[in-house]
Design a protein around this motif. Structure first.
Motif, mmCIF file in Angstrom:
data_model
loop_
_atom_site.group_PDB
_atom_site.id
_atom_site.type_symbol
_atom_site.label_atom_id
_atom_site.label_comp_id
_atom_site.label_asym_id
_atom_site.label_seq_id
_atom_site.Cartn_x
_atom_site.Cartn_y
_atom_site.Cartn_z
ATOM 1 N N VAL A 25 -43.589 -63.046 2.537
ATOM 2 C CA VAL A 25 -42.920 -61.933 1.856
ATOM 3 C C VAL A 25 -41.406 -62.119 1.950
ATOM 4 N N SER A 26 -40.933 -62.530 3.109
ATOM 5 C CA SER A 26 -39.500 -62.773 3.284
ATOM 6 C C SER A 26 -39.018 -63.873 2.341
ATOM 7 N N LYS A 27 -39.782 -64.961 2.232
ATOM 8 C CA LYS A 27 -39.399 -66.059 1.326
ATOM 9 C C LYS A 27 -39.377 -65.602 -0.125
ATOM 10 N N GLU A 28 -40.401 -64.855 -0.520
ATOM 11 C CA GLU A 28 -40.451 -64.368 -1.899
ATOM 12 C C GLU A 28 -39.324 -63.373 -2.160
ATOM 13 N N ALA A 29 -39.026 -62.541 -1.168
ATOM 14 C CA ALA A 29 -37.935 -61.574 -1.313
ATOM 15 C C ALA A 29 -36.596 -62.289 -1.499
ATOM 16 N N VAL A 30 -36.389 -63.375 -0.771
ATOM 17 C CA VAL A 30 -35.160 -64.160 -0.928
ATOM 18 C C VAL A 30 -35.095 -64.742 -2.337
ATOM 19 N N ARG A 31 -36.217 -65.280 -2.812
ATOM 20 C CA ARG A 31 -36.258 -65.855 -4.164
ATOM 21 C C ARG A 31 -35.912 -64.800 -5.212
ATOM 22 N N LEU A 32 -36.545 -63.636 -5.106
ATOM 23 C CA LEU A 32 -36.292 -62.576 -6.079
ATOM 24 C C LEU A 32 -34.876 -62.018 -5.934
ATOM 25 N N ALA A 33 -34.361 -61.937 -4.707
ATOM 26 C CA ALA A 33 -32.990 -61.457 -4.503
ATOM 27 C C ALA A 33 -31.992 -62.384 -5.194
ATOM 28 N N LYS A 34 -32.212 -63.679 -5.077
ATOM 29 C CA LYS A 34 -31.335 -64.635 -5.755
ATOM 30 C C LYS A 34 -31.444 -64.486 -7.268
ATOM 31 N N LYS A 35 -32.660 -64.307 -7.753
ATOM 32 C CA LYS A 35 -32.897 -64.200 -9.198
ATOM 33 C C LYS A 35 -32.273 -62.931 -9.784
ATOM 34 N N TYR A 36 -32.359 -61.812 -9.041
ATOM 35 C CA TYR A 36 -31.946 -60.527 -9.593
ATOM 36 C C TYR A 36 -30.653 -59.967 -8.994
ATOM 37 N N GLY A 37 -29.984 -60.745 -8.141
ATOM 38 C CA GLY A 37 -28.663 -60.361 -7.660
ATOM 39 C C GLY A 37 -28.628 -59.368 -6.516
ATOM 40 N N ALA A 38 -29.655 -59.370 -5.691
ATOM 41 C CA ALA A 38 -29.665 -58.492 -4.512
ATOM 42 C C ALA A 38 -29.103 -59.244 -3.307
ATOM 43 N N ASP A 39 -28.833 -58.523 -2.252
ATOM 44 C CA ASP A 39 -28.348 -59.105 -1.008
ATOM 45 C C ASP A 39 -29.467 -59.945 -0.382
ATOM 46 N N VAL A 40 -29.253 -61.250 -0.302
ATOM 47 C CA VAL A 40 -30.284 -62.190 0.151
ATOM 48 C C VAL A 40 -30.634 -61.962 1.620
ATOM 49 N N GLU A 41 -29.634 -61.720 2.449
ATOM 50 C CA GLU A 41 -29.892 -61.500 3.883
ATOM 51 C C GLU A 41 -30.719 -60.238 4.108
ATOM 52 N N LYS A 42 -30.354 -59.161 3.421
ATOM 53 C CA LYS A 42 -31.122 -57.919 3.551
ATOM 54 C C LYS A 42 -32.556 -58.127 3.070
ATOM 55 N N ALA A 43 -32.729 -58.871 1.991
ATOM 56 C CA ALA A 43 -34.068 -59.137 1.468
ATOM 57 C C ALA A 43 -34.893 -59.916 2.486
ATOM 58 N N ALA A 44 -34.295 -60.920 3.103
ATOM 59 C CA ALA A 44 -35.001 -61.717 4.107
ATOM 60 C C ALA A 44 -35.407 -60.853 5.298
ATOM 61 N N ILE A 45 -34.495 -60.002 5.750
ATOM 62 C CA ILE A 45 -34.779 -59.150 6.913
ATOM 63 C C ILE A 45 -35.843 -58.105 6.588
ATOM 64 N N ALA A 46 -35.685 -57.402 5.475
ATOM 65 C CA ALA A 46 -36.688 -56.392 5.098
ATOM 66 C C ALA A 46 -38.045 -57.043 4.891
#
Length: 188
Positions: A25-46
């Motif tokens: 989930v963390s890896k996918e969240a990082v991928r989607l954060a990069k794609k859609y412009g979200a904070d990558v670190e927060k996505a990885a942590i959440a």
């Protein structure tokens, strides 16, 4: 603390399969954060923390929610499968000291969604649905939708949840219906 630090914290709390799911989930969240412009670190942590109390006893989850000052709605009180998201947000706040509201809400609403979700909340909701180990009927449609837009993925994920819960004659959280209606109305 960074994602690796949080991995060390959750590792003893989760069985192997759930730990792998959390990393996915963390890896996918990082991928989607990069794609859609979200904070990558927060996505990885959440992403890594979203299921931190998934394998915690109901009694302990109730205690965590009480300490965090969380009051359950009648639906939540009777839907123990939702507790891990609620107690998870309480746990990461009171035990891990995370005070970032966006991360707290991403963990809190990763199961039900809600109206007015932030970009990070949507990313964690979708990442939980589409992480690498998921293989249920319909996952490929949600994955394809996630590559088109988060809103398309939200519609697919929320529709899947609502249909599944209705088919099993289970209560549907108002937050889920609010999220669905909001995304549908924005689409029009």
């Amino acid at each position: 603390m960074n994602v690796k630090d949080y991995e060390k914290i959750i590792r003893p709390r989760l069985k192997d399969a759930r730990f792998e799911h959390s990393k996915n989930v963390s890896k996918e969240a990082v991928r989607l954060a990069k794609k859609y412009g979200a904070d990558v670190e927060k996505a990885a942590i959440a992403g890594i923390l979203h299921d931190i109390t998934k394998e915690t006893s109901e009694e302990e989850q109730l205690e965590i929610m009480k300490k965090a000052g969380i009051e359950l709605s009648p639906l939540e009180a009777n839907s123990t499968k939702l507790w891990h998201a609620i107690s998870g947000s309480g746990y990461i706040k009171i035990v891990l000291g995370i005070d970032d509201e966006d991360i707290l809400n991403a963990v809190r609403y990763h199961t039900t969604a809600r109206g007015g979700m932030s970009l990070l909340e949507k990313i964690i909701f979708i990442s939980d649905f589409t992480s690498a180990e998921r293989d249920y009927d319909g996952v490929d449609e949600i994955r394809k939708a996630a590559d088109k837009s988060l809103e398309a993925a939200m519609i697919e994920g929320l529709s899947f949840s609502i249909e599944d819960l209705a088919h099993r004659r289970l209560a549907i959280a108002k937050d889920t219906l609010d999220a669905y209606n909001e995304v549908i109305l924005k689409k029009k």
